[in-house]
Scaffold this active site. Structure first.
Site, short mmCIF file in Angstrom:
data_model
loop_
_atom_site.label_atom_id
_atom_site.label_comp_id
_atom_site.label_asym_id
_atom_site.label_seq_id
_atom_site.Cartn_x
_atom_site.Cartn_y
_atom_site.Cartn_z
N HIS A 90 0.82 -1.20 0.00
CA HIS A 90 0.00 0.00 0.00
C HIS A 90 0.86 1.26 0.00
O HIS A 90 1.97 1.29 0.54
CB HIS A 90 -0.89 0.04 1.24
N CYS A 142 0.26 2.59 -4.62
CA CYS A 142 -0.51 3.77 -5.02
C CYS A 142 0.26 5.04 -4.68
O CYS A 142 1.06 5.07 -3.74
CB CYS A 142 -1.85 3.78 -4.31
#
Length: 310
Positions: A90, A142
């Site tokens: 993440h 991301c």
């Protein structure tokens, strides 16, 4: 080992098992990359450190453990060495520190313990790399565009029409969720994430929150050999998917695209070529993420992970 001939890597895969943020392909990504590093690029197993949050992992990919592994690699580096950091997991964006040179949201990767590693931390690492050594950061997460603070953008923002709807999971944790998690640990009533990180992790917290503002402003880019291949632009998300060509094996879309590029092209490829070819594959697959490249002009056309000339 001759001076200037080492190839060293730190590979980090965070799946966040048994949490609401769980991903499925990140550990597969770094295991696949390890095989490529050894077979294609001549890395020695002894010089590759793998950190994952798989069950029974001996060393978990916490913020402190990731930074310690990166520190060890940089400390051993000499002119002519090849350093590589692959992160799959993440990412998030955090509000800027209020200073003269920090007017935008900053990018961070999210270790398994939420002890954020920011673009400032990666800039600090790159600044320590000896002249003549190369340091490539490959981030399949991301908001990964710009993860090396103040590195020159070579391949950046782009837009194309989405070709099909994605049902895959994004590799992002909203800032509000990170703040909520840390608040649950500290029980401090503040929206300042730095306060929570310093309270929870002390000296292991990001330099972004430990350095005075004037020192952050002075941490500017020098001529360096830092190279960032990011899975997407700073405002975009990267995807965690199932690869139908791999028998349903989960993977990161960007990591998988680069694996395909390397498999289909046996000779040396420049960093620019790797990113542009990965973009083409992702576009053909219908993904709405745009890998980017940040590095010097010279390194944009330098071969990806091949030995630099001293």
């Amino acid at each position: 080992m001759e001076k200037g001939s080492k190839r060293m890597a730190v590979l980090v895969g965070c799946n966040y098992p048994n949490t609401k943020n769980e991903l499925h392909g990140c550990i597969n990504d770094v295991k696949a990359m390890k095989k490529v590093l050894v077979k294609r690029f001549g890395f020695n197993h002894a010089h590759i450190e793998l950190l994952t949050d798989a069950p029974r992992s001996s060393v978990m990919p916490t913020g402190a453990n990731i930074k310690a592994a990166l520190d060890r690699m940089v400390d051993k580096a000499e002119a002519g060495d090849v350093l590589f950091f692959h992160y799959s997991g993440h990412g998030t964006r955090i509000p800027p520190v209020k200073s003269a040179h920090h007017s935008r949201k900053d990018e961070a990767i999210v270790p398994c313990d939420f002890n954020l590693i920011t673009d400032v931390d990666l800039r600090h690492l790159v600044n320590r790399v000896p002249n003549g050594a190369s340091f490539t950061i490959f981030s399949d997460s991301c908001h990964s565009g710009g993860l090396i603070d103040k590195e020159k953008e070579q391949i950046g923002p782009s837009v194309f029409k989405k070709e099909k709807t994605s049902s895959h999971k994004h590799k992002t944790i909203p800032f509000e969720s990170v703040l909520q998690h840390l608040t649950s640990l500290t029980s401090i009533n503040t929206s300042d994430i730095g306060t929570h990180l310093l309270e929870s992790f002390g000296g292991d917290a990001s330099l972004k929150f430990r350095l005075p503002l004037d020192k952050l402003d002075l941490m500017h880019s020098k001529k360096d050999e830092g190279i960032l291949l990011s899975g997407c632009q700073a405002e975009e998300t990267s995807e965690d998917v199932s690869d139908s060509e791999g028998g349903g094996k989960a993977c990161g879309a960007f990591s998988n695209a680069v694996q395909k590029v390397l498999k289909e092209n046996s000779g040396p490829l420049s960093n620019r070529e790797v990113v542009m070819m990965a973009r083409k594959i992702l576009r053909a697959q219908g993904f709405e993420q745009h890998p980017c490249l940040y590095c010097s002009d010279e390194n944009a056309d330098a071969p990806f992970l091949w030995q630099p000339e001293c």
